[in-house]
Design a protein around this motif. Structure first.
Motif, mmCIF file in Angstrom:
data_model
loop_
_atom_site.group_PDB
_atom_site.id
_atom_site.type_symbol
_atom_site.label_atom_id
_atom_site.label_comp_id
_atom_site.label_asym_id
_atom_site.label_seq_id
_atom_site.Cartn_x
_atom_site.Cartn_y
_atom_site.Cartn_z
ATOM 1 N N THR A 4 8.571 -11.661 -33.557
ATOM 2 C CA THR A 4 7.761 -11.711 -32.280
ATOM 3 C C THR A 4 7.978 -10.227 -31.500
ATOM 4 O O THR A 4 6.627 -10.073 -30.544
ATOM 5 C CB THR A 4 8.695 -12.541 -31.496
ATOM 6 N N PHE A 5 8.771 -9.520 -31.759
ATOM 7 C CA PHE A 5 8.807 -8.137 -31.103
ATOM 8 C C PHE A 5 7.436 -7.574 -31.618
ATOM 9 O O PHE A 5 6.608 -6.776 -30.621
ATOM 10 C CB PHE A 5 9.974 -7.369 -31.655
ATOM 11 N N PHE A 6 6.892 -7.617 -32.827
ATOM 12 C CA PHE A 6 5.846 -6.837 -33.206
ATOM 13 C C PHE A 6 4.521 -7.637 -33.016
ATOM 14 O O PHE A 6 3.491 -7.110 -32.449
ATOM 15 C CB PHE A 6 6.081 -6.714 -34.647
ATOM 16 N N SER A 7 4.619 -8.833 -32.569
ATOM 17 C CA SER A 7 3.467 -9.543 -32.536
ATOM 18 C C SER A 7 3.045 -9.672 -31.043
ATOM 19 O O SER A 7 2.013 -10.165 -30.435
ATOM 20 C CB SER A 7 3.509 -11.006 -32.974
ATOM 21 N N ALA A 8 4.081 -9.313 -29.956
ATOM 22 C CA ALA A 8 3.696 -9.499 -28.651
ATOM 23 C C ALA A 8 2.607 -8.472 -28.314
ATOM 24 O O ALA A 8 1.638 -8.825 -27.398
ATOM 25 C CB ALA A 8 5.079 -8.987 -27.957
ATOM 26 N N PRO A 9 2.294 -7.409 -28.630
ATOM 27 C CA PRO A 9 1.450 -6.310 -28.408
ATOM 28 C C PRO A 9 0.036 -6.889 -28.792
ATOM 29 O O PRO A 9 -0.839 -6.855 -28.073
ATOM 30 C CB PRO A 9 1.440 -5.021 -29.018
ATOM 31 N N TYR A 10 -0.012 -7.634 -29.702
ATOM 32 C CA TYR A 10 -1.208 -8.295 -30.423
ATOM 33 C C TYR A 10 -1.801 -9.315 -29.427
ATOM 34 O O TYR A 10 -2.903 -9.562 -29.127
ATOM 35 C CB TYR A 10 -0.998 -8.557 -31.836
ATOM 36 N N VAL A 11 -0.770 -10.331 -29.080
ATOM 37 C CA VAL A 11 -1.056 -11.416 -28.129
ATOM 38 C C VAL A 11 -1.447 -10.780 -26.709
ATOM 39 O O VAL A 11 -2.669 -11.566 -26.315
ATOM 40 C CB VAL A 11 0.173 -12.166 -28.065
ATOM 41 N N SER A 12 -0.820 -9.804 -26.239
ATOM 42 C CA SER A 12 -1.070 -9.424 -25.035
ATOM 43 C C SER A 12 -2.554 -8.660 -25.145
ATOM 44 O O SER A 12 -3.252 -8.831 -24.254
ATOM 45 C CB SER A 12 -0.164 -8.207 -24.628
ATOM 46 N N GLY A 13 -3.045 -8.062 -26.140
ATOM 47 C CA GLY A 13 -4.112 -7.557 -26.213
ATOM 48 C C GLY A 13 -5.324 -8.458 -26.421
ATOM 49 O O GLY A 13 -6.287 -8.208 -25.759
ATOM 50 N N LEU A 14 -5.110 -9.673 -27.139
ATOM 51 C CA LEU A 14 -6.006 -10.602 -27.180
ATOM 52 C C LEU A 14 -6.237 -11.625 -25.730
ATOM 53 O O LEU A 14 -7.409 -11.682 -25.398
ATOM 54 C CB LEU A 14 -5.601 -11.612 -28.168
ATOM 55 N N PHE A 15 -5.287 -11.623 -25.073
ATOM 56 C CA PHE A 15 -5.146 -12.125 -23.573
ATOM 57 C C PHE A 15 -5.979 -11.265 -22.892
ATOM 58 O O PHE A 15 -6.874 -11.673 -21.981
ATOM 59 C CB PHE A 15 -3.815 -12.207 -23.183
ATOM 60 N N ALA A 16 -5.976 -10.056 -23.066
ATOM 61 C CA ALA A 16 -6.493 -8.874 -22.204
ATOM 62 C C ALA A 16 -7.931 -9.020 -22.542
ATOM 63 O O ALA A 16 -8.816 -8.809 -21.602
ATOM 64 C CB ALA A 16 -5.968 -7.492 -22.248
ATOM 65 N N ILE A 17 -8.508 -8.851 -23.638
ATOM 66 C CA ILE A 17 -9.760 -8.911 -24.057
ATOM 67 C C ILE A 17 -10.435 -10.481 -23.406
ATOM 68 O O ILE A 17 -11.502 -10.401 -22.922
ATOM 69 C CB ILE A 17 -9.890 -9.155 -25.518
ATOM 70 N N GLY A 18 -9.736 -11.459 -23.661
ATOM 71 C CA GLY A 18 -10.225 -12.689 -23.105
ATOM 72 C C GLY A 18 -10.241 -12.783 -21.542
ATOM 73 O O GLY A 18 -11.501 -13.172 -21.119
ATOM 74 N N CYS A 19 -9.317 -11.992 -20.854
ATOM 75 C CA CYS A 19 -9.642 -11.876 -19.341
ATOM 76 C C CYS A 19 -10.787 -10.988 -18.956
ATOM 77 O O CYS A 19 -11.233 -11.204 -17.926
ATOM 78 C CB CYS A 19 -8.433 -11.699 -18.907
ATOM 79 N N GLN A 20 -11.160 -9.971 -19.938
ATOM 80 C CA GLN A 20 -12.372 -9.359 -19.652
ATOM 81 C C GLN A 20 -13.580 -9.976 -19.690
ATOM 82 O O GLN A 20 -14.630 -10.038 -19.017
ATOM 83 C CB GLN A 20 -12.246 -8.015 -20.568
ATOM 84 N N LEU A 21 -13.542 -11.167 -20.874
ATOM 85 C CA LEU A 21 -14.763 -11.756 -21.049
ATOM 86 C C LEU A 21 -14.809 -12.898 -20.168
ATOM 87 O O LEU A 21 -15.846 -13.298 -19.862
ATOM 88 C CB LEU A 21 -14.795 -12.075 -22.484
ATOM 89 N N TYR A 22 -13.809 -13.645 -19.864
ATOM 90 C CA TYR A 22 -13.895 -14.664 -18.892
ATOM 91 C C TYR A 22 -12.878 -14.549 -17.608
ATOM 92 O O TYR A 22 -11.837 -15.332 -17.641
ATOM 93 C CB TYR A 22 -13.171 -15.814 -19.797
ATOM 94 N N PRO A 23 -13.318 -13.765 -16.817
ATOM 95 C CA PRO A 23 -12.114 -13.518 -15.736
ATOM 96 C C PRO A 23 -11.941 -14.440 -14.847
ATOM 97 O O PRO A 23 -10.791 -14.637 -14.341
ATOM 98 C CB PRO A 23 -13.182 -12.264 -15.010
ATOM 99 N N THR A 24 -12.830 -15.618 -14.665
ATOM 100 C CA THR A 24 -12.436 -16.746 -13.704
ATOM 101 C C THR A 24 -11.428 -17.540 -14.315
ATOM 102 O O THR A 24 -10.478 -18.029 -13.651
ATOM 103 C CB THR A 24 -14.030 -17.583 -13.631
ATOM 104 N N GLU A 25 -11.392 -17.765 -15.667
ATOM 105 C CA GLU A 25 -10.350 -18.547 -16.227
ATOM 106 C C GLU A 25 -8.963 -17.813 -16.120
ATOM 107 O O GLU A 25 -7.998 -18.454 -16.279
ATOM 108 C CB GLU A 25 -10.584 -19.042 -17.869
ATOM 109 N N CYS A 26 -8.854 -16.489 -16.148
ATOM 110 C CA CYS A 26 -7.718 -15.866 -16.064
ATOM 111 C C CYS A 26 -7.196 -15.899 -14.593
ATOM 112 O O CYS A 26 -6.020 -15.476 -14.544
ATOM 113 C CB CYS A 26 -7.890 -14.412 -16.398
#
Length: 65
Positions: A4-26
């Motif tokens: 989980t320590f190593f996966s956290a940056p990847y999940v955070s990055g995916l979440f950030a990209i999703g928020c850029q594409l879908y700001p209302t949902e975020c």
């Protein structure tokens, strides 16, 4: 460099990209979480021998933005 320590940056990055594409949902954390989870495929991470991990649910991204 595993777990989980190593996966956290990847999940955070995916979440950030999703928020850029879908700001209302975020603006609604549960909606954003559900959207990210819906874009994943379960039970995709395996042990080095190819067997599914037992006792853990693994999720990997199944589509690209």
């Amino acid at each position: 460099m595993s777990g989980t320590f190593f996966s956290a940056p990847y999940v955070s990055g995916l979440f950030a990209i999703g928020c850029q594409l879908y700001p209302t949902e975020c603006t609604q954390p549960q909606v954003a979480f559900d959207g990210l989870k819906a874009a994943m495929t379960s039970n995709t991470v395996v042990n080095s021998d190819g067997a599914l991990l037992t006792g853990a649910t693994s999720l990997m991204i199944k589509q690209s933005w």
